[in-house]
Design a protein around this motif. Structure first.
Motif, PDB file in Angstrom:
ATOM      1  N   GLN A  63     -38.810  69.922 -25.178  1.00 42.06           N
ATOM      2  CA  GLN A  63     -38.982  68.590 -25.739  1.00 42.06           C
ATOM      3  C   GLN A  63     -39.763  68.676 -27.047  1.00 42.06           C
ATOM      4  O   GLN A  63     -39.402  68.021 -28.034  1.00 42.06           O
ATOM      5  CB  GLN A  63     -39.699  67.687 -24.739  1.00 42.06           C
ATOM      6  N   PHE A  64     -40.809  69.488 -27.085  1.00 47.20           N
ATOM      7  CA  PHE A  64     -41.599  69.665 -28.302  1.00 47.20           C
ATOM      8  C   PHE A  64     -40.724  70.221 -29.418  1.00 47.20           C
ATOM      9  O   PHE A  64     -40.765  69.731 -30.557  1.00 47.20           O
ATOM     10  CB  PHE A  64     -42.776  70.603 -28.018  1.00 47.20           C
ATOM     11  N   MET A  65     -39.930  71.231 -29.110  1.00 50.95           N
ATOM     12  CA  MET A  65     -39.079  71.840 -30.137  1.00 50.95           C
ATOM     13  C   MET A  65     -38.028  70.850 -30.631  1.00 50.95           C
ATOM     14  O   MET A  65     -37.735  70.801 -31.842  1.00 50.95           O
ATOM     15  CB  MET A  65     -38.413  73.109 -29.595  1.00 50.95           C
ATOM     16  N   ASP A  66     -37.457  70.043 -29.726  1.00 53.09           N
ATOM     17  CA  ASP A  66     -36.476  69.036 -30.141  1.00 53.09           C
ATOM     18  C   ASP A  66     -37.105  68.001 -31.068  1.00 53.09           C
ATOM     19  O   ASP A  66     -36.521  67.631 -32.093  1.00 53.09           O
ATOM     20  CB  ASP A  66     -35.859  68.336 -28.919  1.00 53.09           C
ATOM     21  N   GLU A  67     -38.332  67.536 -30.704  1.00 51.21           N
ATOM     22  CA  GLU A  67     -39.019  66.561 -31.562  1.00 51.21           C
ATOM     23  C   GLU A  67     -39.350  67.172 -32.914  1.00 51.21           C
ATOM     24  O   GLU A  67     -39.220  66.511 -33.950  1.00 51.21           O
ATOM     25  CB  GLU A  67     -40.293  66.071 -30.874  1.00 51.21           C
ATOM     26  N   ARG A  68     -39.764  68.420 -32.898  1.00 52.37           N
ATOM     27  CA  ARG A  68     -40.101  69.103 -34.156  1.00 52.37           C
ATOM     28  C   ARG A  68     -38.859  69.229 -35.042  1.00 52.37           C
ATOM     29  O   ARG A  68     -38.918  68.984 -36.248  1.00 52.37           O
ATOM     30  CB  ARG A  68     -40.681  70.480 -33.830  1.00 52.37           C
ATOM     31  N   ALA A  69     -37.730  69.614 -34.435  1.00 55.04           N
ATOM     32  CA  ALA A  69     -36.487  69.742 -35.206  1.00 55.04           C
ATOM     33  C   ALA A  69     -36.039  68.382 -35.735  1.00 55.04           C
ATOM     34  O   ALA A  69     -35.582  68.269 -36.879  1.00 55.04           O
ATOM     35  CB  ALA A  69     -35.397  70.363 -34.333  1.00 55.04           C
ATOM     36  N   ARG A  70     -36.191  67.334 -34.906  1.00 51.62           N
ATOM     37  CA  ARG A  70     -35.798  65.988 -35.337  1.00 51.62           C
ATOM     38  C   ARG A  70     -36.664  65.532 -36.510  1.00 51.62           C
ATOM     39  O   ARG A  70     -36.156  64.986 -37.491  1.00 51.62           O
ATOM     40  CB  ARG A  70     -35.921  65.006 -34.173  1.00 51.62           C
ATOM     41  N   LYS A  71     -37.973  65.788 -36.439  1.00 55.30           N
ATOM     42  CA  LYS A  71     -38.863  65.397 -37.535  1.00 55.30           C
ATOM     43  C   LYS A  71     -38.523  66.165 -38.808  1.00 55.30           C
ATOM     44  O   LYS A  71     -38.516  65.598 -39.911  1.00 55.30           O
ATOM     45  CB  LYS A  71     -40.322  65.639 -37.150  1.00 55.30           C
ATOM     46  N   ALA A  72     -38.219  67.447 -38.667  1.00 60.24           N
ATOM     47  CA  ALA A  72     -37.856  68.251 -39.841  1.00 60.24           C
ATOM     48  C   ALA A  72     -36.552  67.730 -40.448  1.00 60.24           C
ATOM     49  O   ALA A  72     -36.411  67.651 -41.682  1.00 60.24           O
ATOM     50  CB  ALA A  72     -37.719  69.716 -39.460  1.00 60.24           C
TER      51      ALA A  72
END
Length: 142
Positions: A124-133
């Motif tokens: 979930q953290f990685m998905d949010e990070r990718a979405r923010k990027a």
């Protein structure tokens, strides 16, 4: 509890502090409270010292007098002693082995649950990070 059992648990030649502690423990928490109040009345540092000792040794708020601790301590070891009945001892050994196996299985299960939860949180953290990027890149391009 008989006198023989009470003296059996004591050291051969305890000092006067150990004897006083054992004497107060035999009489329970009210004796400790009376000793503390008398200590405050006659010489306040003694009462303060007794209060601190009672809180530190959990005699003030719990039921952990020496008799209760020793009884619990002895019961734990009695469970492992052979009873003299070989059939019962075999049954007890099998039951304890089965319980140990179940405990190990349950601990393994909890470990797998923790690992799965950690992996889900990390994903979930990685998905949010990718979405923010991705959102930052889209704003820069616009």
């Amino acid at each position: 509890m008989t006198a023989a059992v009470q003296f059996e648990d004591r050291p051969a030649n305890p000092g006067w502090l150990k004897r006083a502690e054992a004497w107060l423990d035999e009489r329970g928490r009210p004796a400790w409270l009376v000793a503390m109040v008398l200590g405050f009345i006659f010489f306040w540092p003694v009462g303060l010292g007794l209060l601190g000792y009672m809180i530190w040794s959990k005699r003030m708020f719990g039921t952990t007098c020496r008799k209760a601790r020793n009884a619990t301590y002895r019961q734990g070891f009695n469970a492992m002693k052979p009873s003299g009945n070989s059939a019962f001892d075999a049954y007890k050994a099998d039951t304890l082995k089965r319980l140990e196996d179940e405990q190990k299985s349950f601990e393994d299960f909890l470990g797998r649950l923790r690992d799965a939860r950690d992996k889900a949180e990390f994903d979930q953290f990685m998905d949010e990070r990718a979405r923010k990027a991705r959102d930052v890149k889209e704003e820069e391009d616009a």
